[in-house]
Design a protein around this motif. Structure first.
Motif, PDB file in Angstrom:
ATOM      1  N   UNK A   1       0.836  -1.210   0.000  1.00 16.08           N
ATOM      2  CA  UNK A   1       0.000   0.000   0.000  1.00 16.08           C
ATOM      3  C   UNK A   1       0.864   1.249   0.000  1.00 16.08           C
ATOM      4  N   UNK A   2       1.909   1.247   0.808  1.00 16.39           N
ATOM      5  CA  UNK A   2       2.806   2.394   0.869  1.00 16.39           C
ATOM      6  C   UNK A   2       3.512   2.614  -0.465  1.00 16.39           C
ATOM      7  N   UNK A   3       3.995   1.530  -1.099  1.00 16.96           N
ATOM      8  CA  UNK A   3       4.675   1.683  -2.385  1.00 16.96           C
ATOM      9  C   UNK A   3       3.727   2.212  -3.458  1.00 16.96           C
ATOM     10  N   UNK A   4       2.500   1.678  -3.481  1.00 16.90           N
ATOM     11  CA  UNK A   4       1.528   2.143  -4.477  1.00 16.90           C
ATOM     12  C   UNK A   4       1.255   3.631  -4.312  1.00 16.90           C
ATOM     13  N   UNK A   5       1.145   4.086  -3.070  1.00 19.62           N
ATOM     14  CA  UNK A   5       0.914   5.510  -2.818  1.00 19.62           C
ATOM     15  C   UNK A   5       2.090   6.345  -3.298  1.00 19.62           C
ATOM     16  N   UNK A   6       3.303   5.852  -3.079  1.00 20.56           N
ATOM     17  CA  UNK A   6       4.481   6.594  -3.535  1.00 20.56           C
ATOM     18  C   UNK A   6       4.519   6.671  -5.056  1.00 20.56           C
ATOM     19  N   UNK A   7       4.216   5.563  -5.729  1.00 19.16           N
ATOM     20  CA  UNK A   7       4.214   5.563  -7.196  1.00 19.16           C
ATOM     21  C   UNK A   7       3.169   6.526  -7.740  1.00 19.16           C
ATOM     22  N   UNK A   8       1.986   6.472  -7.182  1.00 20.24           N
ATOM     23  CA  UNK A   8       0.915   7.374  -7.620  1.00 20.24           C
ATOM     24  C   UNK A   8       1.268   8.825  -7.316  1.00 20.24           C
TER      25      UNK A   8
END
Length: 288
Positions: free
Chosen positions: A112-119
């Motif tokens: 979840x944290x990585x997806x937020x960073x990518x977005x």
């Protein structure tokens, strides 16, 4: 053992070695490896510029994930990176949104944290600073609550891009210092190298040109070896900008043109814009 070696090679910035280990592991297993090991291979291929192969791996793994939310989220994160490398920002954004939904539903803090960073980085490059800041802050809060120090450091580095762009150089330097301490304590060479690139960008916008050029040149060979194309293009443009302002116009023009070609191949408008700004600085210096 080969699969574990592949993961170590990727984490230490050697995707070529990681891919070779992964291919040997796949051959020895008869082509049947756990999804996590196949995703390491896909990430290595992506950094080697084999975007189509990496995307095919990730999409197949995602399609066969079934009810395994962890596998599906990780595969979607890799697929989004592959789409981004191919210049398809819309599909990248969609893949990362799907990864975020899968990770949120399953309570997977790291994904979840990585997806937020990518977005958030897509938002940043599109000029949506408020949205980017919100995503990076949420990613940090999730990582902090989960005790994931590496994810905290990456989130702090991303926040530095927003604070720098807003002119808050003190806030950016604080975020970078905290991230640098964490990466050093974790012994993470990839994180530390990326941090040098971000720091170079911050130094550029704060007018510290000699430091900017030195940091960019130090990181550039590592970025080229690790296959981080966007970072390499950014560093070329940043180093060229500093060189142009320091009066080294011929060198700056060559690096800016090289950076423009890199960004054009990836369909990256933000990078092309930055490269053209540098070429404008060079032209001004030449009286053209």
């Amino acid at each position: 053992a080969l699969s574990r070696l592949s993961g170590v090679a990727l984490a230490t910035g050697d995707p070529g070695l990681a891919a070779r280990y992964a291919e040997r592991a796949a051959a020895m297993s008869g082509g049947v490896l756990p999804p996590a090991d196949r995703l390491v291979h896909a990430r290595a291929l992506l950094q080697l510029g084999r975007t189509a192969d990496a995307l095919a791996y990730a999409e197949k793994i995602s399609a066969n994930a079934g009810d395994d939310a962890l596998v599906r989220a990780d595969a979607l994160l890799v697929a989004g990176r592959a789409y981004r490398s191919a210049g398809d920002r819309n599909r990248a954004y969609t893949a990362w949104l799907e990864a975020l939904a899968a990770a949120t539903a399953a309570g997977l803090a790291g994904e979840r944290s990585e997806a937020l960073r990518r977005l958030g980085m897509v938002d940043y490059l599109a000029g949506r600073l408020a949205e980017a800041s919100d995503r990076f802050t949420e990613a940090y809060q999730i990582a902090y609550a989960d005790g994931d120090r590496r994810s905290q450091a990456w989130s702090l580095q991303d926040l530095a891009w927003v604070t720098t762009t807003r002119g808050d150089f003190a806030g950016a330097n604080e975020a970078l210092s905290r991230a640098a301490r964490t990466f050093a304590e974790l012994g993470d060479p990839v994180g530390r190298a990326w941090l040098r690139g971000t720091t170079a960008f911050v130094r550029l916008l704060s007018g510290r040109l000699a430091q900017t050029r030195r940091l960019a040149r130090v990181f550039l060979p590592f970025g080229e070896r690790s296959g981080e194309a966007w970072a390499v293009g950014t560093l070329r443009a940043v180093a060229a900008f500093a060189s142009a302002e320091l009066g080294e116009l011929a060198e700056a023009d060559g690096e800016a043109r090289h950076a423009y070609r890199d960004f054009a191949a990836a369909g990256d408008d933000w990078g092309r814009g930055l490269s053209l700004v540098v070429r404008g600085v060079v032209a001004r210096g030449l009286g053209e």
